[in-house]
Design a protein around this motif. Structure first.
Motif, PDB file in Angstrom:
ATOM      1  N   GLU A   1       0.844  -1.170  -0.065  1.00 47.57           N
ATOM      2  CA  GLU A   1       0.128  -0.022   0.125  1.00 47.57           C
ATOM      3  C   GLU A   1       0.771   1.076  -0.026  1.00 47.57           C
ATOM      4  O   GLU A   1       0.853   2.272  -0.799  1.00 47.57           O
TER       5      GLU A   1
ATOM      6  N   GLY B   1       0.410   3.188  -3.283  1.00 49.84           N
ATOM      7  CA  GLY B   1      -0.410   4.280  -3.044  1.00 49.84           C
ATOM      8  C   GLY B   1      -1.744   4.302  -3.707  1.00 49.84           C
ATOM      9  O   GLY B   1      -2.474   3.259  -3.856  1.00 49.84           O
ATOM     10  N   ASP B   2      -2.255   5.272  -4.429  1.00 50.85           N
ATOM     11  CA  ASP B   2      -3.190   5.476  -5.254  1.00 50.85           C
ATOM     12  C   ASP B   2      -3.521   4.888  -6.860  1.00 50.85           C
ATOM     13  O   ASP B   2      -3.959   5.070  -7.536  1.00 50.85           O
ATOM     14  N   ALA B   3      -2.180   4.231  -7.253  1.00 53.65           N
ATOM     15  CA  ALA B   3      -1.971   3.804  -8.434  1.00 53.65           C
ATOM     16  C   ALA B   3      -3.133   2.408  -8.660  1.00 53.65           C
ATOM     17  O   ALA B   3      -3.218   1.756  -7.729  1.00 53.65           O
ATOM     18  N   ILE B   4      -3.460   2.469  -9.951  1.00 51.88           N
ATOM     19  CA  ILE B   4      -3.993   1.117 -10.659  1.00 51.88           C
ATOM     20  C   ILE B   4      -3.078   0.483 -11.088  1.00 51.88           C
ATOM     21  O   ILE B   4      -2.128   0.992 -11.880  1.00 51.88           O
TER      22      ILE B   4
ATOM     23  N   TRP C   1      -6.428  -6.942  -2.341  1.00 57.10           N
ATOM     24  CA  TRP C   1      -6.853  -5.953  -3.350  1.00 57.10           C
ATOM     25  C   TRP C   1      -7.968  -6.148  -4.163  1.00 57.10           C
ATOM     26  O   TRP C   1      -8.646  -7.335  -3.921  1.00 57.10           O
TER      27      TRP C   1
ATOM     28  N   ALA D   1      -6.144  -2.490  -7.470  1.00 58.59           N
ATOM     29  CA  ALA D   1      -5.908  -1.503  -6.707  1.00 58.59           C
ATOM     30  C   ALA D   1      -5.995  -1.946  -5.390  1.00 58.59           C
ATOM     31  O   ALA D   1      -6.337  -3.044  -4.869  1.00 58.59           O
ATOM     32  N   THR D   2      -5.261  -1.106  -4.262  1.00 59.83           N
ATOM     33  CA  THR D   2      -5.438  -1.739  -2.697  1.00 59.83           C
ATOM     34  C   THR D   2      -6.724  -1.659  -2.159  1.00 59.83           C
ATOM     35  O   THR D   2      -7.762  -1.231  -2.736  1.00 59.83           O
TER      36      THR D   2
ATOM     37  N   ARG E   1     -10.496   0.279  -2.607  1.00 64.49           N
ATOM     38  CA  ARG E   1     -10.287   1.170  -3.741  1.00 64.49           C
ATOM     39  C   ARG E   1     -11.414   0.623  -5.062  1.00 64.49           C
ATOM     40  O   ARG E   1     -11.086   0.890  -5.979  1.00 64.49           O
TER      41      ARG E   1
ATOM     42  N   THR F   1     -14.176   1.561  -6.196  1.00 65.59           N
ATOM     43  CA  THR F   1     -14.719   2.578  -6.862  1.00 65.59           C
ATOM     44  C   THR F   1     -13.689   3.039  -7.870  1.00 65.59           C
ATOM     45  O   THR F   1     -13.909   3.205  -9.074  1.00 65.59           O
ATOM     46  N   ALA F   2     -12.457   3.487  -7.396  1.00 64.65           N
ATOM     47  CA  ALA F   2     -11.422   3.974  -8.369  1.00 64.65           C
ATOM     48  C   ALA F   2     -11.058   2.834  -9.300  1.00 64.65           C
ATOM     49  O   ALA F   2     -10.893   3.217 -10.492  1.00 64.65           O
TER      50      ALA F   2
END
Length: 194
Positions: A99, A103-106, A148, A170-171, A174, A176-177
């Motif tokens: 994580e 981070g926020d990466a896909i 994930w 994604a982690t 996440r 929705t992302a």
């Protein structure tokens, strides 16, 4: 298999060409640590399956089940309490480390490292089945182990006409992302052949 990998990375590169940001990163050592951990100590899922299905896989119902499923669940009989604690604690550490690294990466990678192989050899040889099954499940198992979320998007077919797929992950939390990224990327990733 090389052609398939090129196919999958072309999907990723096409996504970048359509306005997405895509880049290759250094390998995550945490991903390599997972198969080694499971090989040495067993898998949490195996322990949970053994707990839930112990009476079935050790009793007469086992004869009515797929022999390979029974064999895989029974591997957990070898796990000790120390093994289980080691897997649980190492899993928590690896989740935190990935994580922090991601981070926020896909994350995008082939859903499976191989395409489907003929069924007859797998039916005839349980050891071959287990090797190929482990290889086929490897990429999705890594994400599962790390908690994930992910979406597999069909990306076409290989030279032999077998389907291929790109997994966007994604982690934890996440969803929705990753679903939004998949919806945006799907029209770009889907194409018919390499």
């Amino acid at each position: 298999m090389r052609a398939r990998s090129a196919h999958e990375f072309r999907s990723r590169d096409r996504t970048a060409g359509e306005g997405g940001r895509a880049h290759r990163t250094a390998p995550l050592p945490q991903l390599a640590a997972i198969p080694a951990l499971i090989a040495k100590h067993g898998h949490v899922l195996g322990a949970e399956a053994m707990h839930l299905h112990k009476d079935r896989v050790l009793g007469p119902d086992a004869a009515r089940m797929d022999r390979r499923v029974v064999r895989r669940i029974r591997l957990a009989e070898k796990m000790t309490a120390v093994d289980l604690v080691e897997v649980q604690q190492t899993r928590a550490r690896l989740i935190a480390e990935t994580e922090a690294a991601i981070g926020d990466a896909i994350v995008a990678f082939p859903t499976t490292p191989n395409v489907a192989m003929p069924i007859a050899p797998l039916e005839a040889d349980d050891d071959l089945f287990f090797r190929e099954n482990a290889k086929t499940l490897r990429n999705t198992m890594l994400g599962n182990f790390l908690d994930w979320c992910g979406v597999a998007i069909p990306s076409g077919v290989d030279r032999d006409g077998l389907p291929t797929s790109l997994l966007l992950s994604a982690t934890h939390g996440r969803d929705t992302a990753v679903l939004s990224a998949a919806l945006a990327a799907e029209p770009i990733i889907r194409f018919s052949e390499i």
